[in-house]
Design an enzyme around this catalytic site. Structure first.
Site, PDB file in Angstrom:
ATOM      1  N   ASN A 183      -6.930  13.085 -10.371  1.00  0.00           N
ATOM      2  CA  ASN A 183      -7.720  13.547 -11.522  1.00  0.00           C
ATOM      3  C   ASN A 183      -7.456  15.040 -11.701  1.00  0.00           C
ATOM      4  O   ASN A 183      -6.861  15.678 -10.830  1.00  0.00           O
ATOM      5  CB  ASN A 183      -9.208  13.249 -11.335  1.00  0.00           C
ATOM      6  CG  ASN A 183      -9.742  13.848 -10.054  1.00  0.00           C
ATOM      7  OD1 ASN A 183      -9.775  15.064  -9.889  1.00  0.00           O
ATOM      8  ND2 ASN A 183     -10.128  12.993  -9.117  1.00  0.00           N
ATOM      9  N   SER A 232      -3.054   5.257 -14.004  1.00  0.00           N
ATOM     10  CA  SER A 232      -4.072   5.029 -15.058  1.00  0.00           C
ATOM     11  C   SER A 232      -4.601   3.601 -15.161  1.00  0.00           C
ATOM     12  O   SER A 232      -5.496   3.349 -15.954  1.00  0.00           O
ATOM     13  CB  SER A 232      -3.571   5.450 -16.455  1.00  0.00           C
ATOM     14  OG  SER A 232      -3.632   6.847 -16.618  1.00  0.00           O
ATOM     15  N   THR A 233      -4.057   2.662 -14.363  1.00  0.00           N
ATOM     16  CA  THR A 233      -4.445   1.252 -14.579  1.00  0.00           C
ATOM     17  C   THR A 233      -5.641   0.785 -13.758  1.00  0.00           C
ATOM     18  O   THR A 233      -6.016  -0.388 -13.813  1.00  0.00           O
ATOM     19  CB  THR A 233      -3.266   0.294 -14.289  1.00  0.00           C
ATOM     20  OG1 THR A 233      -2.939   0.372 -12.893  1.00  0.00           O
ATOM     21  CG2 THR A 233      -2.052   0.637 -15.121  1.00  0.00           C
ATOM     22  N   GLY A 234      -6.244   1.698 -12.986  1.00  0.00           N
ATOM     23  CA  GLY A 234      -7.418   1.342 -12.205  1.00  0.00           C
ATOM     24  C   GLY A 234      -8.673   1.889 -12.866  1.00  0.00           C
ATOM     25  O   GLY A 234      -9.082   1.448 -13.946  1.00  0.00           O
ATOM     26  N   VAL A 235      -9.251   2.905 -12.227  1.00  0.00           N
ATOM     27  CA  VAL A 235     -10.467   3.551 -12.734  1.00  0.00           C
ATOM     28  C   VAL A 235     -10.297   4.004 -14.193  1.00  0.00           C
ATOM     29  O   VAL A 235     -11.242   3.911 -14.990  1.00  0.00           O
ATOM     30  CB  VAL A 235     -10.809   4.784 -11.852  1.00  0.00           C
ATOM     31  CG1 VAL A 235     -11.994   5.551 -12.421  1.00  0.00           C
ATOM     32  CG2 VAL A 235     -11.103   4.353 -10.421  1.00  0.00           C
ATOM     33  N   TYR A 236      -9.091   4.453 -14.560  1.00  0.00           N
ATOM     34  CA  TYR A 236      -8.877   5.006 -15.902  1.00  0.00           C
ATOM     35  C   TYR A 236      -8.679   3.934 -16.979  1.00  0.00           C
ATOM     36  O   TYR A 236      -8.623   4.255 -18.165  1.00  0.00           O
ATOM     37  CB  TYR A 236      -7.727   6.011 -15.894  1.00  0.00           C
ATOM     38  CG  TYR A 236      -8.108   7.379 -15.346  1.00  0.00           C
ATOM     39  CD1 TYR A 236      -9.391   7.652 -14.885  1.00  0.00           C
ATOM     40  CD2 TYR A 236      -7.185   8.427 -15.300  1.00  0.00           C
ATOM     41  CE1 TYR A 236      -9.746   8.890 -14.391  1.00  0.00           C
ATOM     42  CE2 TYR A 236      -7.527   9.681 -14.800  1.00  0.00           C
ATOM     43  CZ  TYR A 236      -8.809   9.908 -14.349  1.00  0.00           C
ATOM     44  OH  TYR A 236      -9.143  11.158 -13.867  1.00  0.00           O
ATOM     45  N   ASP A 259       0.884  -1.161   0.000  1.00  0.00           N
ATOM     46  CA  ASP A 259       0.000   0.000   0.000  1.00  0.00           C
ATOM     47  C   ASP A 259       0.925   1.216   0.000  1.00  0.00           C
ATOM     48  O   ASP A 259       1.715   1.403   0.925  1.00  0.00           O
ATOM     49  CB  ASP A 259      -0.855  -0.049   1.279  1.00  0.00           C
ATOM     50  CG  ASP A 259      -1.692   1.196   1.479  1.00  0.00           C
ATOM     51  OD1 ASP A 259      -1.508   2.197   0.751  1.00  0.00           O
ATOM     52  OD2 ASP A 259      -2.539   1.176   2.396  1.00  0.00           O
ATOM     53  N   VAL A 272      -6.184   4.835  -5.433  1.00  0.00           N
ATOM     54  CA  VAL A 272      -4.997   5.247  -4.679  1.00  0.00           C
ATOM     55  C   VAL A 272      -5.129   6.701  -4.208  1.00  0.00           C
ATOM     56  O   VAL A 272      -4.640   7.060  -3.134  1.00  0.00           O
ATOM     57  CB  VAL A 272      -3.720   4.971  -5.516  1.00  0.00           C
ATOM     58  CG1 VAL A 272      -3.554   5.930  -6.669  1.00  0.00           C
ATOM     59  CG2 VAL A 272      -2.487   4.963  -4.636  1.00  0.00           C
ATOM     60  N   ASP A 273      -5.814   7.506  -4.974  1.00  0.00           N
ATOM     61  CA  ASP A 273      -6.068   8.910  -4.604  1.00  0.00           C
ATOM     62  C   ASP A 273      -6.826   8.978  -3.269  1.00  0.00           C
ATOM     63  O   ASP A 273      -6.442   9.703  -2.339  1.00  0.00           O
ATOM     64  CB  ASP A 273      -6.894   9.545  -5.740  1.00  0.00           C
ATOM     65  CG  ASP A 273      -6.953  11.062  -5.675  1.00  0.00           C
ATOM     66  OD1 ASP A 273      -6.282  11.659  -4.820  1.00  0.00           O
ATOM     67  OD2 ASP A 273      -7.684  11.647  -6.508  1.00  0.00           O
TER      68      ASP A 273
HETATM   69  N1  AR6 Z   1      -1.371   1.622  -3.001  1.00  0.00           N
HETATM   70  C1  AR6 Z   1      -0.839   1.282  -4.207  1.00  0.00           C
HETATM   71  N2  AR6 Z   1      -1.576   1.103  -5.314  1.00  0.00           N
HETATM   72  C2  AR6 Z   1      -2.906   1.248  -5.200  1.00  0.00           C
HETATM   73  C3  AR6 Z   1      -3.549   1.594  -3.989  1.00  0.00           C
HETATM   74  C4  AR6 Z   1      -2.706   1.781  -2.849  1.00  0.00           C
HETATM   75  N3  AR6 Z   1      -3.207   2.113  -1.653  1.00  0.00           N
HETATM   76  N4  AR6 Z   1      -4.883   1.667  -4.209  1.00  0.00           N
HETATM   77  C5  AR6 Z   1      -5.085   1.364  -5.505  1.00  0.00           C
HETATM   78  N5  AR6 Z   1      -3.903   1.098  -6.107  1.00  0.00           N
HETATM   79  P1  AR6 Z   1      -6.553   4.179  -9.597  1.00  0.00           P
HETATM   80  P2  AR6 Z   1      -6.236   5.700 -12.118  1.00  0.00           P
HETATM   81  C6  AR6 Z   1      -3.619   0.758  -7.522  1.00  0.00           C
HETATM   82  O1  AR6 Z   1      -7.934   3.815  -9.954  1.00  0.00           O
HETATM   83  O2  AR6 Z   1      -6.547   4.481 -12.916  1.00  0.00           O
HETATM   84  C7  AR6 Z   1      -9.313   8.158  -8.751  1.00  0.00           C
HETATM   85  O3  AR6 Z   1     -10.662   8.265  -8.391  1.00  0.00           O
HETATM   86  C8  AR6 Z   1      -4.718   0.107  -8.325  1.00  0.00           C
HETATM   87  O4  AR6 Z   1      -4.690  -1.292  -8.128  1.00  0.00           O
HETATM   88  O5  AR6 Z   1      -6.274   4.587  -8.213  1.00  0.00           O
HETATM   89  O6  AR6 Z   1      -5.078   6.547 -12.537  1.00  0.00           O
HETATM   90  C9  AR6 Z   1      -8.714   9.507  -9.123  1.00  0.00           C
HETATM   91  O7  AR6 Z   1      -9.275  10.564  -8.384  1.00  0.00           O
HETATM   92  C10 AR6 Z   1      -4.337   0.496  -9.749  1.00  0.00           C
HETATM   93  O8  AR6 Z   1      -3.466  -0.461 -10.337  1.00  0.00           O
HETATM   94  O9  AR6 Z   1      -5.991   5.384 -10.553  1.00  0.00           O
HETATM   95  C11 AR6 Z   1      -9.053   9.594 -10.583  1.00  0.00           C
HETATM   96  O10 AR6 Z   1     -10.365  10.079 -10.773  1.00  0.00           O
HETATM   97  C12 AR6 Z   1      -3.551   1.784  -9.598  1.00  0.00           C
HETATM   98  O11 AR6 Z   1      -3.384   1.981  -8.187  1.00  0.00           O
HETATM   99  C13 AR6 Z   1      -8.949   8.180 -11.072  1.00  0.00           C
HETATM  100  O12 AR6 Z   1      -9.197   7.368  -9.922  1.00  0.00           O
HETATM  101  C14 AR6 Z   1      -4.238   3.008 -10.174  1.00  0.00           C
HETATM  102  O13 AR6 Z   1      -5.648   2.924  -9.979  1.00  0.00           O
HETATM  103  C15 AR6 Z   1      -7.568   7.852 -11.586  1.00  0.00           C
HETATM  104  O14 AR6 Z   1      -7.559   6.555 -12.109  1.00  0.00           O
END
Ligand code: AR6
Length: 168
Positions: A22, A116-120, A8, A31-32
């Protein structure tokens, strides 16, 4: 040195952790959300003083209650199929983080999530290769660069990609 960790990111005692934010810089999920929860409300207050963060750029704030002294917020692209400049924008997001880290002057260690690999929705393997290429290009400017993955499978995929990029 590039280190690949399954962790984490909010627990890492590095000079700066990177936030996959974002453009509004007002917090969010993933993660945000985790970073804002761990840092405390002062982080959102500082983010509110910024007008925003266009995709591909980066903004530095303090880390407040995090073990990290700083957070570097960057915004990766939303995946729209790959023909909308996503790869270039993702590479630019990583470059912007390194520029901001260098400009701060005292940051020697930093940790990145998989931007970018989660929500995006950016495909993980392709995003990982862009991330690791950027990290390799800047490895000698810092003492420690951590690629922080949330799950074991992603961490293993990064190790495989790094091995491939490092072999002659
Ligand atoms: N530590 C490390 N990695 C993490 C954690 C953590 N605590 N939590 C999630 N991840 P994302 P995005 C990984 O969705 O795709 C937000 O709402 C997760 O498994 O956090 O860039 C922002 O405000 C994934 O592989 O970010 C934006 O609106 C990676 O972090 C939007 O999401 C990124 O996933 C950005 O989307």
């Amino acid at each position: 040195m590039i280190e690949i960790l399954q962790a984490d990111i909010t627990t890492l005692a590095v000079d700066a952790i990177v936030n996959a934010a974002n453009e509004a810089l007002r917090g969010g999920g993933g993660v945000d959300g985790a970073i804002h929860r761990a840092a405390g409300p002062e982080l959102l207050a500082e983010c509110r003083r910024h007008p925003g963060c266009p995709t591909g750029t980066a903004v530095l704030t303090r880390g407040y209650r995090l073990p990290a002294r700083f957070v570097i917020h960057t915004v990766g692209p939303i995946w729209r199929g790959g023909a909308s400049g996503e790869a270039e924008l993702l590479a630019r997001a990583y470059e912007s983080v390194f520029e901001v880290a260098r400009a701060e002057g005292t940051i020697r260690s930093l940790a990145f999530p998989a931007i970018s690999t989660g929500v995006y929705g950016y495909p993980k393997a392709a995003a990982g290769e862009i991330a690791l290429r950027a990290m390799r290009a800047h490895a000698d400017e810092f003492d420690r660069i951590v690629a922080c993955l949330f799950d074991a499978e992603s961490a293993q995929a990064y190790r495989d990609t790094l091995g491939r990029l490092s072999s002659p």
